[in-house]
Motif scaffolding. Sequence first.
Motif, PDB file in Angstrom:
ATOM      1  N   ALA A 117       0.833  -1.203   0.000  1.00 23.31           N
ATOM      2  CA  ALA A 117       0.000   0.000   0.000  1.00 23.31           C
ATOM      3  C   ALA A 117       0.866   1.251   0.000  1.00 23.31           C
ATOM      4  CB  ALA A 117      -0.926  -0.010   1.218  1.00 23.31           C
ATOM      5  N   PHE A 118       1.923   1.242   0.804  1.00 22.70           N
ATOM      6  CA  PHE A 118       2.828   2.393   0.872  1.00 22.70           C
ATOM      7  C   PHE A 118       3.525   2.598  -0.456  1.00 22.70           C
ATOM      8  CE2 PHE A 118       6.574   4.782   2.316  1.00 22.70           C
ATOM      9  CZ  PHE A 118       5.964   5.732   3.118  1.00 22.70           C
ATOM     10  N   ARG A 119       3.951   1.506  -1.079  1.00 20.58           N
ATOM     11  CA  ARG A 119       4.645   1.580  -2.361  1.00 20.58           C
ATOM     12  C   ARG A 119       3.728   2.135  -3.462  1.00 20.58           C
ATOM     13  NH1 ARG A 119       6.339   1.757  -6.858  1.00 20.58           N
ATOM     14  NH2 ARG A 119       7.660   0.358  -8.040  1.00 20.58           N
ATOM     15  N   LEU A 120       2.470   1.681  -3.499  1.00 16.01           N
ATOM     16  CA  LEU A 120       1.522   2.148  -4.506  1.00 16.01           C
ATOM     17  C   LEU A 120       1.177   3.621  -4.306  1.00 16.01           C
ATOM     18  CD1 LEU A 120      -0.786  -0.992  -4.604  1.00 16.01           C
ATOM     19  CD2 LEU A 120       0.618  -0.142  -6.497  1.00 16.01           C
ATOM     20  N   ALA A 121       1.060   4.048  -3.047  1.00 15.22           N
ATOM     21  CA  ALA A 121       0.774   5.462  -2.767  1.00 15.22           C
ATOM     22  C   ALA A 121       1.933   6.334  -3.226  1.00 15.22           C
ATOM     23  CB  ALA A 121       0.510   5.647  -1.278  1.00 15.22           C
ATOM     24  N   LYS A 122       3.163   5.891  -2.958  1.00 17.79           N
ATOM     25  CA  LYS A 122       4.342   6.649  -3.403  1.00 17.79           C
ATOM     26  C   LYS A 122       4.404   6.730  -4.924  1.00 17.79           C
ATOM     27  CE  LYS A 122       7.919   4.754  -1.560  1.00 17.79           C
ATOM     28  NZ  LYS A 122       9.358   4.611  -1.242  1.00 17.79           N
ATOM     29  N   PHE A 123       4.067   5.623  -5.570  1.00 17.56           N
ATOM     30  CA  PHE A 123       4.107   5.583  -7.038  1.00 17.56           C
ATOM     31  C   PHE A 123       3.137   6.601  -7.638  1.00 17.56           C
ATOM     32  CE2 PHE A 123       2.563   3.977 -11.118  1.00 17.56           C
ATOM     33  CZ  PHE A 123       3.753   3.804 -11.808  1.00 17.56           C
ATOM     34  N   ASN A 124       1.971   6.729  -7.035  1.00 16.47           N
ATOM     35  CA  ASN A 124       0.941   7.622  -7.574  1.00 16.47           C
ATOM     36  C   ASN A 124       1.332   9.097  -7.533  1.00 16.47           C
ATOM     37  OD1 ASN A 124      -0.678   5.479  -8.183  1.00 16.47           O
ATOM     38  ND2 ASN A 124      -2.215   5.876  -6.627  1.00 16.47           N
ATOM     39  N   ILE A 125       2.207   9.461  -6.605  1.00 10.59           N
ATOM     40  CA  ILE A 125       2.579  10.870  -6.492  1.00 10.59           C
ATOM     41  C   ILE A 125       3.992  11.136  -7.009  1.00 10.59           C
ATOM     42  CG2 ILE A 125       1.042  11.236  -4.527  1.00 10.59           C
ATOM     43  CD1 ILE A 125       3.476  11.114  -2.689  1.00 10.59           C
ATOM     44  N   ASP A 126       4.645  10.099  -7.514  1.00 12.08           N
ATOM     45  CA  ASP A 126       6.006  10.234  -8.033  1.00 12.08           C
ATOM     46  C   ASP A 126       5.936  10.455  -9.541  1.00 12.08           C
ATOM     47  OD1 ASP A 126       8.661  10.074  -8.772  1.00 12.08           O
ATOM     48  OD2 ASP A 126       9.114   8.421  -7.404  1.00 12.08           O
ATOM     49  N   THR A 127       6.387  11.601  -9.997  1.00 12.47           N
ATOM     50  CA  THR A 127       6.329  11.926 -11.426  1.00 12.47           C
ATOM     51  C   THR A 127       7.529  11.399 -12.202  1.00 12.47           C
ATOM     52  OG1 THR A 127       7.391  14.069 -10.992  1.00 12.47           O
ATOM     53  CG2 THR A 127       4.975  14.006 -10.977  1.00 12.47           C
ATOM     54  N   GLU A 128       8.513  10.835 -11.511  1.00 15.03           N
ATOM     55  CA  GLU A 128       9.734  10.375 -12.181  1.00 15.03           C
ATOM     56  C   GLU A 128       9.585   8.988 -12.791  1.00 15.03           C
ATOM     57  OE1 GLU A 128      13.006  10.520  -9.532  1.00 15.03           O
ATOM     58  OE2 GLU A 128      13.007  12.691  -9.343  1.00 15.03           O
ATOM     59  N   GLN A 129       8.711   8.149 -12.222  1.00 19.51           N
ATOM     60  CA  GLN A 129       8.653   6.738 -12.613  1.00 19.51           C
ATOM     61  C   GLN A 129       7.814   6.535 -13.886  1.00 19.51           C
ATOM     62  OE1 GLN A 129       8.341   3.789  -9.327  1.00 19.51           O
ATOM     63  NE2 GLN A 129       8.087   5.561  -7.978  1.00 19.51           N
ATOM     64  N   GLN A 130       8.371   7.006 -14.986  1.00 19.10           N
ATOM     65  CA  GLN A 130       7.717   6.836 -16.274  1.00 19.10           C
ATOM     66  C   GLN A 130       8.364   5.718 -17.089  1.00 19.10           C
ATOM     67  OE1 GLN A 130       4.918   8.524 -16.982  1.00 19.10           O
ATOM     68  NE2 GLN A 130       5.126   9.537 -14.973  1.00 19.10           N
ATOM     69  N   SER A 131       9.702   5.716 -17.121  1.00 13.77           N
ATOM     70  CA  SER A 131      10.425   4.692 -17.898  1.00 13.77           C
ATOM     71  C   SER A 131      11.150   3.700 -17.004  1.00 13.77           C
ATOM     72  CB  SER A 131      11.428   5.361 -18.841  1.00 13.77           C
ATOM     73  OG  SER A 131      12.351   6.143 -18.098  1.00 13.77           O
ATOM     74  N   PHE A 132      11.027   3.871 -15.687  1.00  9.61           N
ATOM     75  CA  PHE A 132      11.653   2.953 -14.743  1.00  9.61           C
ATOM     76  C   PHE A 132      10.826   2.925 -13.467  1.00  9.61           C
ATOM     77  CE2 PHE A 132      13.383   7.127 -13.782  1.00  9.61           C
ATOM     78  CZ  PHE A 132      13.365   7.168 -12.396  1.00  9.61           C
ATOM     79  N   PHE A 133      11.164   1.976 -12.584  1.00  8.45           N
ATOM     80  CA  PHE A 133      10.496   1.872 -11.287  1.00  8.45           C
ATOM     81  C   PHE A 133      11.504   2.152 -10.172  1.00  8.45           C
ATOM     82  CE2 PHE A 133       8.101  -1.229 -13.930  1.00  8.45           C
ATOM     83  CZ  PHE A 133       6.863  -0.612 -13.888  1.00  8.45           C
ATOM     84  N   LYS A 134      11.019   2.732  -9.090  1.00 10.39           N
ATOM     85  CA  LYS A 134      11.807   2.822  -7.868  1.00 10.39           C
ATOM     86  C   LYS A 134      11.289   1.741  -6.927  1.00 10.39           C
ATOM     87  CE  LYS A 134      12.928   7.777  -7.726  1.00 10.39           C
ATOM     88  NZ  LYS A 134      12.680   9.036  -6.962  1.00 10.39           N
ATOM     89  N   GLY A 135      12.117   0.753  -6.688  1.00  9.34           N
ATOM     90  CA  GLY A 135      11.663  -0.367  -5.885  1.00  9.34           C
ATOM     91  C   GLY A 135      10.927  -1.385  -6.736  1.00  9.34           C
ATOM     92  N   LEU A 136      10.760  -2.565  -6.182  1.00 11.02           N
ATOM     93  CA  LEU A 136      10.138  -3.662  -6.918  1.00 11.02           C
ATOM     94  C   LEU A 136       8.643  -3.401  -7.093  1.00 11.02           C
ATOM     95  CD1 LEU A 136      10.856  -6.498  -8.074  1.00 11.02           C
ATOM     96  CD2 LEU A 136      10.024  -7.447  -5.929  1.00 11.02           C
ATOM     97  N   PRO A 137       8.123  -3.476  -8.320  1.00 13.04           N
ATOM     98  CA  PRO A 137       6.683  -3.293  -8.529  1.00 13.04           C
ATOM     99  C   PRO A 137       5.883  -4.356  -7.768  1.00 13.04           C
ATOM    100  CG  PRO A 137       7.879  -3.179 -10.614  1.00 13.04           C
ATOM    101  CD  PRO A 137       8.854  -3.664  -9.587  1.00 13.04           C
ATOM    102  N   THR A 138       4.693  -3.981  -7.316  1.00 15.18           N
ATOM    103  CA  THR A 138       3.892  -4.920  -6.522  1.00 15.18           C
ATOM    104  C   THR A 138       3.538  -6.206  -7.278  1.00 15.18           C
ATOM    105  OG1 THR A 138       1.900  -3.646  -7.114  1.00 15.18           O
ATOM    106  CG2 THR A 138       2.925  -3.176  -4.983  1.00 15.18           C
TER     107      THR A 138
END
Length: 241
Positions: A117-138
């Motif tokens: 849940a924390f990872r998905l919330a961070k992903f939603n507000i992170d504008t950098e993760q377009q061509s890569f991921f920060k951390g392992l995708p759920t």
Amino acid sequence: MKRYIPNALTLLNLFCGCIAVIFAVNDNFVSAAFFVFLGVFFDFFDGFAARKLNVQSELGVQLDSLADMVTSGLVPGIIMYKLLEIVQSDWVEVDLSSDFGIPLVPLLGLFITLASAFRLAKFNIDTEQQSFFKGLPTPANALMILSLPLILEFQNNDIINAIILNKWFLIVVTIISCWILNSNIKLFALKFKNWNFKPNATRYIFIMLCAVLLIVLQFAAIPVIILLYIIMSVLDNITSK
């Protein structure tokens, strides 16, 4: 009409996740894994469809995370809870059950759900993760966790079974899972802007290695593939610099 197609695929992901929860709660890990795999399939193609049809929307982004929270967040947490419950009797000799009759130690498995849940919330507000991921995708993390009961069911290897059903192994996997979900390690995304080999060399090599590992190791290949994904991403980051 075409703008509804990606959201329909996302809802199919959520539907599969709901079914997987039912199977997981009832100790039917194989069926739960099947519906998680099916949900991950829909999860991949909803984004693909949105890009190809040029109908990306904020609603789709939020809906995708909500679906992932169930399929790739809640289900692996329940599976880890159930695995820890299996080895609960080997944990300690005193009763650790709560007043409600729920064993306390297996609840550690639900930390995977919290970390997701924390990872998905961070992903939603992170504008950098377009061509890569920060951390392992759920979804990748969910497949890693779901592979454990599948290995127990189909690999039939006493040594591997003993490792997976070791309480310390499950605790360590839970801790690593929670950490890697929210780490700052940059991992490449399997998004192809074109089909040329040179700009997509890492992706093509990864896919080929995955195919070989799955043929040779079967379900036991999934944790190896996740490790390979992380290693190749780190190497790709180093070479790109």
